[in-house]
Design an enzyme around this catalytic site. Structure first.
Site, PDB file in Angstrom:
ATOM      1  N   GLN A   1       0.706  -1.160  -0.178  1.00  0.00           N
ATOM      2  CA  GLN A   1      -0.046  -0.059   0.075  1.00  0.00           C
ATOM      3  C   GLN A   1       0.886   1.276  -0.053  1.00  0.00           C
ATOM      4  O   GLN A   1       0.512   2.301  -0.722  1.00  0.00           O
ATOM      5  CB  GLN A   1      -0.654  -0.121   1.032  1.00  0.00           C
ATOM      6  CG  GLN A   1      -1.791   0.771   1.450  1.00  0.00           C
ATOM      7  CD  GLN A   1      -3.009   0.665   2.362  1.00  0.00           C
ATOM      8  OE1 GLN A   1      -3.950  -0.259   2.398  1.00  0.00           O
ATOM      9  NE2 GLN A   1      -2.714   1.045   3.643  1.00  0.00           N
TER      10      GLN A   1
ATOM     11  N   GLU B   1      -3.193   9.547  -0.495  1.00  0.00           N
ATOM     12  CA  GLU B   1      -2.441  10.100   0.302  1.00  0.00           C
ATOM     13  C   GLU B   1      -1.263  11.077  -0.003  1.00  0.00           C
ATOM     14  O   GLU B   1      -0.576  11.439   0.464  1.00  0.00           O
ATOM     15  CB  GLU B   1      -1.643   9.272   1.314  1.00  0.00           C
ATOM     16  CG  GLU B   1      -2.260   8.132   2.221  1.00  0.00           C
ATOM     17  CD  GLU B   1      -1.924   7.277   3.108  1.00  0.00           C
ATOM     18  OE1 GLU B   1      -0.600   6.985   3.052  1.00  0.00           O
ATOM     19  OE2 GLU B   1      -2.284   6.711   3.791  1.00  0.00           O
TER      20      GLU B   1
ATOM     21  N   GLU C   1       5.143  -2.391   8.018  1.00  0.00           N
ATOM     22  CA  GLU C   1       3.935  -2.184   8.509  1.00  0.00           C
ATOM     23  C   GLU C   1       2.940  -3.363   8.079  1.00  0.00           C
ATOM     24  O   GLU C   1       3.183  -3.751   6.916  1.00  0.00           O
ATOM     25  CB  GLU C   1       3.373  -1.006   8.235  1.00  0.00           C
ATOM     26  CG  GLU C   1       1.979  -0.871   9.084  1.00  0.00           C
ATOM     27  CD  GLU C   1       1.245   0.556   8.651  1.00  0.00           C
ATOM     28  OE1 GLU C   1       2.305   1.758   8.613  1.00  0.00           O
ATOM     29  OE2 GLU C   1       0.240   0.671   8.691  1.00  0.00           O
TER      30      GLU C   1
ATOM     31  N   ASP D   1      -0.649  -2.503  12.345  1.00  0.00           N
ATOM     32  CA  ASP D   1      -1.948  -1.250  12.291  1.00  0.00           C
ATOM     33  C   ASP D   1      -2.953  -2.042  12.325  1.00  0.00           C
ATOM     34  O   ASP D   1      -3.449  -2.388  13.359  1.00  0.00           O
ATOM     35  CB  ASP D   1      -1.391  -0.579  10.996  1.00  0.00           C
ATOM     36  CG  ASP D   1      -2.725   0.101  10.451  1.00  0.00           C
ATOM     37  OD1 ASP D   1      -3.605   0.432  11.313  1.00  0.00           O
ATOM     38  OD2 ASP D   1      -2.713   0.453   9.164  1.00  0.00           O
TER      39      ASP D   1
ATOM     40  N   LYS E   1      -3.962   5.015  15.655  1.00  0.00           N
ATOM     41  CA  LYS E   1      -5.013   5.684  14.994  1.00  0.00           C
ATOM     42  C   LYS E   1      -6.017   5.876  16.167  1.00  0.00           C
ATOM     43  O   LYS E   1      -6.538   4.519  16.397  1.00  0.00           O
ATOM     44  CB  LYS E   1      -5.397   4.852  14.018  1.00  0.00           C
ATOM     45  CG  LYS E   1      -4.519   4.933  12.618  1.00  0.00           C
ATOM     46  CD  LYS E   1      -4.724   3.674  11.587  1.00  0.00           C
ATOM     47  CE  LYS E   1      -3.972   3.945  10.396  1.00  0.00           C
ATOM     48  NZ  LYS E   1      -4.423   2.940   9.331  1.00  0.00           N
TER      49      LYS E   1
ATOM     50  N   LYS F   1       3.255   9.205  10.579  1.00  0.00           N
ATOM     51  CA  LYS F   1       2.894   9.010   9.218  1.00  0.00           C
ATOM     52  C   LYS F   1       1.530   9.660   8.623  1.00  0.00           C
ATOM     53  O   LYS F   1       0.634   9.442   9.218  1.00  0.00           O
ATOM     54  CB  LYS F   1       2.539   7.429   8.907  1.00  0.00           C
ATOM     55  CG  LYS F   1       2.376   6.930   7.619  1.00  0.00           C
ATOM     56  CD  LYS F   1       2.198   5.296   7.908  1.00  0.00           C
ATOM     57  CE  LYS F   1       0.599   4.841   7.813  1.00  0.00           C
ATOM     58  NZ  LYS F   1       0.488   3.703   7.359  1.00  0.00           N
TER      59      LYS F   1
HETATM   60  P1  PGA Z   1      -6.440   3.753   6.030  1.00  0.00           P
HETATM   61  O1  PGA Z   1      -4.920   3.435   5.452  1.00  0.00           O
HETATM   62  O2  PGA Z   1      -6.512   4.865   6.417  1.00  0.00           O
HETATM   63  O3  PGA Z   1      -7.128   3.665   4.810  1.00  0.00           O
HETATM   64  O4  PGA Z   1      -6.691   2.629   7.110  1.00  0.00           O
HETATM   65  C1  PGA Z   1      -3.662   3.740   5.994  1.00  0.00           C
HETATM   66  C2  PGA Z   1      -2.849   2.704   6.740  1.00  0.00           C
HETATM   67  O5  PGA Z   1      -3.191   1.421   6.596  1.00  0.00           O
HETATM   68  O6  PGA Z   1      -2.012   2.682   7.371  1.00  0.00           O
HETATM   69 ZN    ZN Z   2      -1.594   0.534   7.631  1.00  0.00          ZN
END
Ligand code: PGA
Ligand code: ZN
Length: 421
Positions: A164, A208, A286, A311, A336, A387
């Site tokens: 990703q 992003e 990650e 994550d 998060k 990040k």
């Molecule tokens: P998401 O992606 O905010 O769509 O979950 C970011 C990540 O996976 O770190």
């Molecule tokens: Zn992630």
């Protein structure tokens, strides 16, 4: 009642950077102090995240948050009115009790996150402190090292890459502003290089703000990113990171991962990571494996000389993090707030991580607004890493806020020291 008592809690349905609805919550105290926080939202979400409250139906294609707004105004405000805005723990506990579910599905993790964060912002304002200072008390230390997702794939872009995020990490920088400048110069040259090597469309950016060249092999992304760093005069000053987000290319029927042409089984994917770390300055990985594979993640953590960040693996949830710690899975927590639903629980996860030698990387979501509580939280927590994407206003505002904090606080003019330093 003291003048720190909460008087009103209200919410507004706004839109995030993807033009999708989210919540803007405002908490006001009797003294007239107020704090507002916007709720971020993921796309590449983990299965174990707090559940969002969305309306369904046709409005906003089912993604409206009108019900959540009503919950804030009708249910949460009467519960929190009169409480001390600085008693974050008690407020978050009241939210958790009011919700009454284990997955936050009644009030919604998004609703709870907005109220919880707006409470902290209001408390900082009521006590006349910048948010990072309020959150970190006297401890708010150095600034986080930024990880720049310069080439996107996976769920965040249609580039063709399975991973990703392909991150450039300015490990040679001495200050946050230097890290940002080096990265900005390199990002721009990377755009030129991608255009020369592939096509002009490679400059299109993903969710992003990273580029989206038509690649399928992460080694090509690494090569071109490192070459841009060389061109910018920073050979050796950048390391690499990835967010594999492996759940999103895992097939649970065949138990294989679609990274290159041939599917990999777990062992082959682990070997692939080990080879990448041997061949490249890859210092951070990650979610290398699917989100419930604690055993495999532990195996890789043990074998590899790179940071392993959880994550989707941990979803900022202390119970899942504890399982990881017990098994030796990962050595860094991606944090998060909306994955768990309240600031207190996110801070508890950070505390658990720190006590067990895990680093902390504070992270944006793919759905953001320009609200800068994220930058404040990273500093307040003394997280070693942040990040928050690359370009687009909702990302760059975080960088700009960190620049302000660096300017305002001499003691924060130093960069943190993540494990690779
Ligand atoms: P998401 O992606 O905010 O769509 O979950 C970011 C990540 O996976 O770190
Ligand atoms: Zn992630």
């Amino acid at each position: 009642m003291t003048n720190l008592s909460i008087e009103t809690v209200s919410a507004l349905e706004i839109v995030d950077c993807r033009l999708e609805p989210t919540l803007r919550v405002t908490v006001r105290t009797e003294s007239g102090a107020s704090g507002t926080a916007d709720v971020p939202c993921g796309r590449s979400t983990g299965a174990h995240e707090a559940v969002e409250r969305r309306d369904g139906g046709s409005r906003f294609n089912g993604k409206g948050v009108a019900d959540a707004v009503e919950i804030v105004n009708e249910e949460i405000e009467p519960t929190l009115a009169g409480r001390d805005v600085t008693d974050q723990r008690a407020i978050d506990r009241a939210l958790v009790e009011l919700d009454g579910t284990s997955d936050r599905s009644r009030l919604g993790g998004n609703t709870m996150t907005g109220v919880s964060l707006a409470t902290a912002v209001a408390a900082a304002s009521a006590t006349d402190l910048p948010l990072y200072r309020y959150l970190g008390r006297a401890d708010a230390g150095s600034l986080p090292v930024p990880l720049f997702d310069v080439i996107e794939g996976g769920e965040l872009a249609e580039s063709g890459l399975a991973f990703q995020e392909h991150q450039l990490i300015p490990v040679g920088a001495d200050s946050f502003s230097e890290a940002l400048r080096m990265s900005a110069e390199t990002y721009s040259l990377l755009g030129d290089l991608l255009e020369e090597r592939y096509d002009a469309r490679s400059r299109n950016v993903g969710v992003e703000g990273g580029y989206t060249p038509p690649l399928s092999d992460p080694r090509d992304a690494f090569d071109v990113a490192l070459e841009a760093a060389e061109r910018a005069g920073y050979g050796g000053a950048f390391a690499l990171g990835i967010d594999a987000a492996a759940t999103h290319f895992y097939d649970d029927q065949t138990e294989t991962y679609a990274v290159l042409d041939e599917p990999f089984d777990r062992g082959e994917l682990v070997e692939f990571y080990l080879d990448l770390v041997d061949a490249y300055p890859l210092v951070s990985i990650e979610d290398p494996l699917e989100e419930d594979d604690f055993a495999g993640t532990a195996e890789l953590t043990e074998a590899v000389d790179a940071q392993i960040v959880g994550d989707d693996l941990f979803t900022t949830n202390s119970d899942r993090l504890r399982s990881g710690i017990e098994r030796g899975a990962g050595d860094a927590l991606l944090l998060k707030v909306n994955q768990v639903g309240t600031l207190t629980e996110a801070l508890e996860a950070a505390d658990l991580a720190r006590r067990n030698g895990y680093d902390i990387q504070v992270s944006e979501r793919s759905g953001q607004t320009p609200d800068t509580w994220l930058a404040e939280l990273a500093v307040g927590l003394s997280a070693t890493q942040i990040k928050t994407g690359v370009t687009r206003g909702e990302r760059t505002e975080q960088y700009n806020r960190l620049l302000e904090i660096e300017r305002d606080r001499d003691t924060l003019a130093t960069l943190s020291e993540p494990p690779w330093s």
